[in-house]
Write a protein that holds these residues in place. Sequence first.
Motif, PDB file in Angstrom:
ATOM      1  N   MET A  74      25.461 -33.208  27.744  1.00 62.50           N
ATOM      2  CA  MET A  74      24.728 -33.372  28.902  1.00 62.50           C
ATOM      3  C   MET A  74      24.154 -31.763  29.443  1.00 62.50           C
ATOM      4  N   GLU A  75      24.658 -30.743  28.778  1.00 67.10           N
ATOM      5  CA  GLU A  75      24.016 -29.574  29.171  1.00 67.10           C
ATOM      6  C   GLU A  75      22.381 -29.513  28.597  1.00 67.10           C
ATOM      7  N   VAL A  76      22.396 -29.891  27.394  1.00 64.57           N
ATOM      8  CA  VAL A  76      21.178 -30.058  26.501  1.00 64.57           C
ATOM      9  C   VAL A  76      20.401 -30.781  27.236  1.00 64.57           C
ATOM     10  N   GLU A  77      20.680 -31.810  28.006  1.00 58.58           N
ATOM     11  CA  GLU A  77      19.735 -32.767  28.564  1.00 58.58           C
ATOM     12  C   GLU A  77      19.078 -32.204  29.788  1.00 58.58           C
ATOM     13  N   GLY A  78      19.546 -31.129  30.086  1.00 59.78           N
ATOM     14  CA  GLY A  78      18.900 -30.352  31.470  1.00 59.78           C
ATOM     15  C   GLY A  78      17.852 -29.528  30.997  1.00 59.78           C
ATOM     16  N   PHE A  79      17.864 -29.155  29.552  1.00 60.11           N
ATOM     17  CA  PHE A  79      16.608 -28.418  29.217  1.00 60.11           C
ATOM     18  C   PHE A  79      15.814 -28.953  27.983  1.00 60.11           C
ATOM     19  N   ALA A  80      15.994 -30.312  27.767  1.00 58.09           N
ATOM     20  CA  ALA A  80      15.546 -31.076  26.546  1.00 58.09           C
ATOM     21  C   ALA A  80      14.020 -31.346  26.710  1.00 58.09           C
ATOM     22  N   GLN A  81      13.503 -31.162  28.138  1.00 57.49           N
ATOM     23  CA  GLN A  81      12.127 -31.543  28.325  1.00 57.49           C
ATOM     24  C   GLN A  81      11.019 -30.760  27.030  1.00 57.49           C
ATOM     25  N   GLY A  82      10.458 -31.426  26.389  1.00 59.54           N
ATOM     26  CA  GLY A  82       9.292 -30.879  25.556  1.00 59.54           C
ATOM     27  C   GLY A  82      10.101 -30.539  24.079  1.00 59.54           C
ATOM     28  N   LYS A  83      11.341 -30.446  24.173  1.00 59.74           N
ATOM     29  CA  LYS A  83      11.937 -29.814  22.860  1.00 59.74           C
ATOM     30  C   LYS A  83      11.841 -30.765  21.953  1.00 59.74           C
ATOM     31  N   ARG A  84      11.784 -30.363  20.316  1.00 63.53           N
ATOM     32  CA  ARG A  84      11.738 -31.322  19.339  1.00 63.53           C
ATOM     33  C   ARG A  84      13.155 -31.213  18.555  1.00 63.53           C
ATOM     34  N   ILE A  85      13.818 -32.493  18.918  1.00 64.58           N
ATOM     35  CA  ILE A  85      15.390 -32.828  18.407  1.00 64.58           C
ATOM     36  C   ILE A  85      15.521 -33.577  17.653  1.00 64.58           C
ATOM     37  N   GLY A  86      16.243 -33.299  16.346  1.00 67.30           N
ATOM     38  CA  GLY A  86      16.505 -34.075  15.472  1.00 67.30           C
ATOM     39  C   GLY A  86      18.025 -34.674  15.366  1.00 67.30           C
ATOM     40  N   LEU A  87      18.417 -35.995  15.516  1.00 67.95           N
ATOM     41  CA  LEU A  87      19.602 -36.287  15.739  1.00 67.95           C
ATOM     42  C   LEU A  87      20.589 -36.927  14.363  1.00 67.95           C
ATOM     43  N   PHE A  88      21.694 -36.831  14.137  1.00 59.65           N
ATOM     44  CA  PHE A  88      22.282 -37.235  12.926  1.00 59.65           C
ATOM     45  C   PHE A  88      23.661 -37.549  13.099  1.00 59.65           C
ATOM     46  N   GLY A  89      24.427 -38.455  12.273  1.00 61.85           N
ATOM     47  CA  GLY A  89      26.092 -38.473  12.675  1.00 61.85           C
ATOM     48  C   GLY A  89      26.569 -39.721  11.771  1.00 61.85           C
ATOM     49  N   SER A  90      27.814 -39.869  11.810  1.00 64.49           N
ATOM     50  CA  SER A  90      28.295 -40.896  10.696  1.00 64.49           C
ATOM     51  C   SER A  90      29.152 -41.840  11.795  1.00 64.49           C
ATOM     52  N   TYR A  91      29.423 -42.809  11.137  1.00 65.63           N
ATOM     53  CA  TYR A  91      30.097 -44.132  12.128  1.00 65.63           C
ATOM     54  C   TYR A  91      31.074 -44.708  10.999  1.00 65.63           C
ATOM     55  N   GLY A  92      32.110 -45.286  11.678  1.00 63.45           N
ATOM     56  CA  GLY A  92      33.122 -46.041  10.738  1.00 63.45           C
ATOM     57  C   GLY A  92      33.191 -47.577  11.083  1.00 63.45           C
ATOM     58  N   TRP A  93      32.517 -47.848  12.046  1.00 61.15           N
ATOM     59  CA  TRP A  93      32.475 -49.271  12.580  1.00 61.15           C
ATOM     60  C   TRP A  93      31.401 -49.561  13.600  1.00 61.15           C
ATOM     61  N   GLY A  94      31.104 -50.855  13.679  1.00 64.91           N
ATOM     62  CA  GLY A  94      29.903 -51.199  14.718  1.00 64.91           C
ATOM     63  C   GLY A  94      28.546 -51.200  13.931  1.00 64.91           C
TER      64      GLY A  94
END
Length: 143
Positions: free
Chosen positions: A74-94
């Motif tokens: 939520m804090e990152v959303e406040g300054f994310a404009q124009g930032k280049r962001i990579g996302l990653f993560g794991s999951y066990g269901w869905g």
Amino acid sequence: MDTIIIAYWTQTGNTKAMAEAVGEGVETAGKKADVRHISEVSMDRLREAQAFALGCPAMGAEVLEEGEMEPFVMEVEGFAQGKRIGLFGSYGWGDGQWMRDWEDRMKAAGAVLVGREGVIASEAPDGDALEQCRALGRELASL
């Protein structure tokens, strides 16, 4: 931008392994990787960065971890404009809905996602998932 921050939250270590692989990709591409649990990340440094990566596993009903990671994002959303962001993560269901939702949030905040989509792994990341993480790191370092 000689240092790329890779910030992650993990419960079982799967997302940490992915974060470390992103860091390997960054360093292979000639930049320094700063791989840290989100509790150790300076929000001021992250705010100044033009590119960085965020990692979190799916929790509960395919959502981000709510105690630490959700407030962080939520804090990152406040300054994310124009930032280049990579996302990653794991999951066990869905089916990875938490990542699609996270991508949509970051785009709505004005971020430019690195890679066509977030890197996800079912449970512990296999060789293919780790290579996707390394590729994400190389792409972050090339910006």
